[in-house]
Scaffold this motif. Sequence first.
Motif, short mmCIF file in Angstrom:
data_model
loop_
_atom_site.label_atom_id
_atom_site.label_comp_id
_atom_site.label_asym_id
_atom_site.label_seq_id
_atom_site.Cartn_x
_atom_site.Cartn_y
_atom_site.Cartn_z
N ILE A 104 0.84 -1.21 0.00
CA ILE A 104 0.00 0.00 0.00
C ILE A 104 0.87 1.26 0.00
CG2 ILE A 104 -1.61 1.37 1.40
CD1 ILE A 104 -2.97 -1.31 2.14
N LEU A 105 1.95 1.24 0.75
CA LEU A 105 2.86 2.39 0.77
C LEU A 105 3.51 2.61 -0.60
CD1 LEU A 105 4.57 1.96 4.26
CD2 LEU A 105 2.91 3.71 3.57
N ILE A 106 3.89 1.53 -1.27
CA ILE A 106 4.49 1.66 -2.60
C ILE A 106 3.47 2.23 -3.58
CG2 ILE A 106 5.37 0.34 -4.58
CD1 ILE A 106 6.74 -1.52 -2.51
N ILE A 110 3.71 5.84 -5.51
CA ILE A 110 3.68 6.00 -6.97
C ILE A 110 2.55 6.93 -7.38
CG2 ILE A 110 3.24 4.76 -9.13
CD1 ILE A 110 4.82 2.41 -7.91
N GLU A 111 1.40 6.80 -6.73
CA GLU A 111 0.26 7.67 -7.06
C GLU A 111 0.58 9.13 -6.72
OE1 GLU A 111 -3.36 8.28 -8.84
OE2 GLU A 111 -2.31 6.39 -8.70
N LEU A 112 1.20 9.36 -5.57
CA LEU A 112 1.57 10.74 -5.19
C LEU A 112 2.68 11.28 -6.09
CD1 LEU A 112 1.42 10.46 -1.29
CD2 LEU A 112 -0.25 11.54 -2.84
N VAL A 140 -9.29 8.20 -6.39
CA VAL A 140 -10.04 6.94 -6.43
C VAL A 140 -9.07 5.76 -6.61
CG1 VAL A 140 -11.80 5.64 -7.71
CG2 VAL A 140 -12.11 8.09 -7.29
N ASP A 141 -7.96 6.01 -7.28
CA ASP A 141 -6.95 4.96 -7.44
C ASP A 141 -6.45 4.46 -6.08
OD1 ASP A 141 -7.25 5.33 -10.13
OD2 ASP A 141 -5.27 6.23 -10.45
N LEU A 142 -6.31 5.37 -5.13
CA LEU A 142 -5.84 4.98 -3.80
C LEU A 142 -6.81 4.00 -3.14
CD1 LEU A 142 -4.64 8.48 -2.53
CD2 LEU A 142 -3.22 6.58 -3.35
N VAL A 143 -8.10 4.22 -3.34
CA VAL A 143 -9.10 3.30 -2.79
C VAL A 143 -8.98 1.94 -3.47
CG1 VAL A 143 -11.58 2.89 -2.53
CG2 VAL A 143 -10.66 5.20 -2.20
#
Length: 162
Positions: A104-106, A110-112, A140-143
């Motif tokens: 989840i951190l990776i 990447i999203e940030l 929404v990608d994070l969800v």
Amino acid sequence: MGRKIGLSDLGSVRPIFGMGDERDNPLLEPAPVEPTREQVILRRRLTLAAAAVMILVTGLVVTYATVGFAGDLVGDALYAVLIFLIVSFIFVRMNSWRVAVIAILICTGIELFQLTGLPVEIAAVFPPARFVLGTAFDPVDLVAYIIGVLVAAGVTTWRRLD
């Protein structure tokens, strides 16, 4: 090699022990062989690699065969599952829930990273990089990442009984 036949105490005819009919003796049954730690790790890594290839192919099919919100959500969840499998492959003996936190951190990192605009520039030079880094930030990608990783961790915990 012939068998010797003898008369048992009860008068029935049966082979004399040690002359070819050892299946009646539980002491002569082979003991189950426990796999070594290296064999267990190798088997797990092969399973993880096979699962990663299947998830990668499925993710590409979903990416190119679907359009819209549902396709994006499923594709992002599969991307997160792939990251989970890669981290599991590297840290093969780590607990599934710890692997989930790392994955989840990776994914979040990447999203940030997409907020910087660098992934767009990298994708312009090397187009396949857009599959790894993405191009546009979407919360929404994070969800989807969290859902994908939690499902993957739940399945691996259930299968391995961590």
